[in-house]
Write a protein that holds these residues in place. Structure first.
Motif, short mmCIF file in Angstrom:
data_model
loop_
_atom_site.label_atom_id
_atom_site.label_comp_id
_atom_site.label_asym_id
_atom_site.label_seq_id
_atom_site.Cartn_x
_atom_site.Cartn_y
_atom_site.Cartn_z
N MET A 1 0.83 -1.21 0.00
CA MET A 1 0.00 0.00 0.00
C MET A 1 0.86 1.26 0.00
O MET A 1 0.53 2.26 -0.63
N TYR A 2 2.01 1.19 0.73
CA TYR A 2 2.93 2.33 0.69
C TYR A 2 3.43 2.55 -0.74
O TYR A 2 3.56 3.70 -1.19
N ASP A 3 3.72 1.47 -1.45
CA ASP A 3 4.16 1.58 -2.84
C ASP A 3 3.10 2.25 -3.71
O ASP A 3 3.41 3.07 -4.59
N LEU A 4 1.84 1.89 -3.47
CA LEU A 4 0.74 2.46 -4.24
C LEU A 4 0.69 3.98 -4.08
O LEU A 4 0.61 4.72 -5.07
N PHE A 5 0.76 4.44 -2.83
CA PHE A 5 0.69 5.89 -2.59
C PHE A 5 1.96 6.59 -3.06
O PHE A 5 1.91 7.74 -3.52
N TYR A 6 3.09 5.89 -2.99
CA TYR A 6 4.34 6.47 -3.49
C TYR A 6 4.26 6.67 -5.00
O TYR A 6 4.65 7.72 -5.52
N ILE A 7 3.75 5.66 -5.72
CA ILE A 7 3.61 5.77 -7.18
C ILE A 7 2.66 6.90 -7.53
O ILE A 7 2.89 7.65 -8.49
N TYR A 147 0.31 12.20 -0.21
CA TYR A 147 -0.10 10.81 -0.38
C TYR A 147 -1.62 10.67 -0.39
O TYR A 147 -2.15 9.58 -0.26
N GLY A 148 -2.32 11.79 -0.50
CA GLY A 148 -3.78 11.76 -0.60
C GLY A 148 -4.49 12.27 0.64
O GLY A 148 -5.71 12.48 0.60
N MET A 149 -3.75 12.49 1.74
CA MET A 149 -4.37 12.97 2.97
C MET A 149 -3.55 14.09 3.60
O MET A 149 -3.35 14.14 4.82
N LYS A 150 -3.01 14.97 2.73
CA LYS A 150 -2.19 16.09 3.18
C LYS A 150 -1.00 15.59 4.00
O LYS A 150 -0.21 14.81 3.49
N ASP A 151 -0.88 15.99 5.27
CA ASP A 151 0.29 15.61 6.07
C ASP A 151 0.16 14.23 6.71
O ASP A 151 1.09 13.75 7.35
N GLU A 152 -1.00 13.60 6.57
CA GLU A 152 -1.25 12.35 7.28
C GLU A 152 -0.83 11.13 6.48
O GLU A 152 -0.79 11.15 5.25
N ASN A 153 -0.54 10.08 7.20
CA ASN A 153 -0.20 8.79 6.59
C ASN A 153 -1.49 8.06 6.25
O ASN A 153 -2.22 7.63 7.14
N PRO A 154 -1.82 7.88 4.98
CA PRO A 154 -3.10 7.23 4.62
C PRO A 154 -3.18 5.77 5.06
O PRO A 154 -4.26 5.26 5.34
N VAL A 155 -2.03 5.09 5.11
CA VAL A 155 -2.03 3.69 5.51
C VAL A 155 -2.48 3.55 6.97
O VAL A 155 -3.08 2.54 7.36
N MET A 183 8.36 8.99 6.41
CA MET A 183 7.77 9.61 7.60
C MET A 183 7.15 10.96 7.28
O MET A 183 6.51 11.58 8.10
N ILE A 184 7.39 11.44 6.05
CA ILE A 184 6.82 12.72 5.60
C ILE A 184 5.92 12.42 4.41
O ILE A 184 6.34 11.75 3.45
N PHE A 185 4.70 12.91 4.43
CA PHE A 185 3.71 12.50 3.44
C PHE A 185 3.23 13.64 2.54
O PHE A 185 2.28 13.48 1.79
N SER A 186 3.87 14.78 2.61
CA SER A 186 3.48 15.89 1.74
C SER A 186 4.68 16.79 1.48
O SER A 186 5.64 16.81 2.27
N GLU A 187 4.63 17.51 0.38
CA GLU A 187 5.66 18.50 0.09
C GLU A 187 5.04 19.62 -0.74
O GLU A 187 4.01 19.46 -1.37
#
Length: 225
Positions: A1-7, A147-155, A183-187
């Protein structure tokens, strides 16, 4: 799932939010804004709408197709001249020139600062008496990617099934998650463009951009990017 959001993030960075794509998108929006009050679209009951109000009526909205681009481009009406020139520049690839970009510390109130940033970018360099750039010659686009949820980890919001309990979904426990993960989900990216495309103006804009970075420490991220 992390790979999915990374892609997903990489696709946004390399394609959907690519600087050429975004500046053309901005130029089209700019042309449509200039044409807004001069194009009428008929909706239900014969009511007329502009480009910016057509969404209020479904019949009018369904007529808001790519044909609007061609309608402006092929028009000879003087009131559409500014919009037409912008679209002609897009077709002939005379798009705004990319000057530079930075990954800053996240700036949440950036919209209120755009005008001031443009004024600073148009100021003469220390060894110049005047600059041929004006604030309206500079365009600044701020891009937010995540990753789809701003600063939050969607997983962290997902539930998973296990073979032991196939009918029970639970969040993943930290000990079961991979230790190799972000550990960082937005930029945020701040991109600067010059509307004048001659070499002298673009080079001046690049020098102004470097000076601006030195004056605005918040534009430099924690890793100096």
């Amino acid at each position: 799932m992390y790979d999915l959001f990374y892609i997903r993030h990489r696709l946004h960075k390399r394609a959907y939010q690519h600087r050429v794509n975004k500046v053309i998108e901005h130029m089209i929006a700019e042309a449509f804004l200039k044409a807004d009050g001069h194009i009428e679209i008929e909706g239900s009951g014969g009511r007329m709408f502009t480009l910016s109000t057509a969404f209020k009526n479904m019949e009018a909205y369904t007529k808001l197709t790519d044909n609007v681009f061609e309608q402006i481009l092929k028009s000879s009406r003087p009131e559409l001249q500014e919009a037409r020139e912008i679209l002609q520049n897009i077709v002939s690839r005379k798009i705004y020139k990319f000057v530079g970009e930075r990954k800053p510390k996240t700036i949440k109130d950036w919209k209120s600062q755009i005008t001031g940033w443009k004024e600073v970018l148009a100021q003469p360099l220390p060894d110049e008496e005047e600059n041929n750039l004006k604030p309206e010659d500079v365009e600044i686009l701020v891009i937010n990617m995540d990753y789809g949820m701003k600063d939050e980890n969607p997983v962290g919001h997902m539930h998973f099934y296990s073979k032991k309990e196939p009918d029970v979904a639970k969040p993943m426990s930290p000990e079961n998650a991979s230790r190799i993960r972000t550990m960082i989900f937005s930029e945020q990216l701040i991109r600067v463009f010059c509307k004048k495309i001659d070499e002298q103006s673009v080079e001046a804009a690049r020098q102004q951009f470097e000076q601006w970075l030195r004056m605005e420490p918040n534009l430099v991220g924690p890793e100096g990017n």
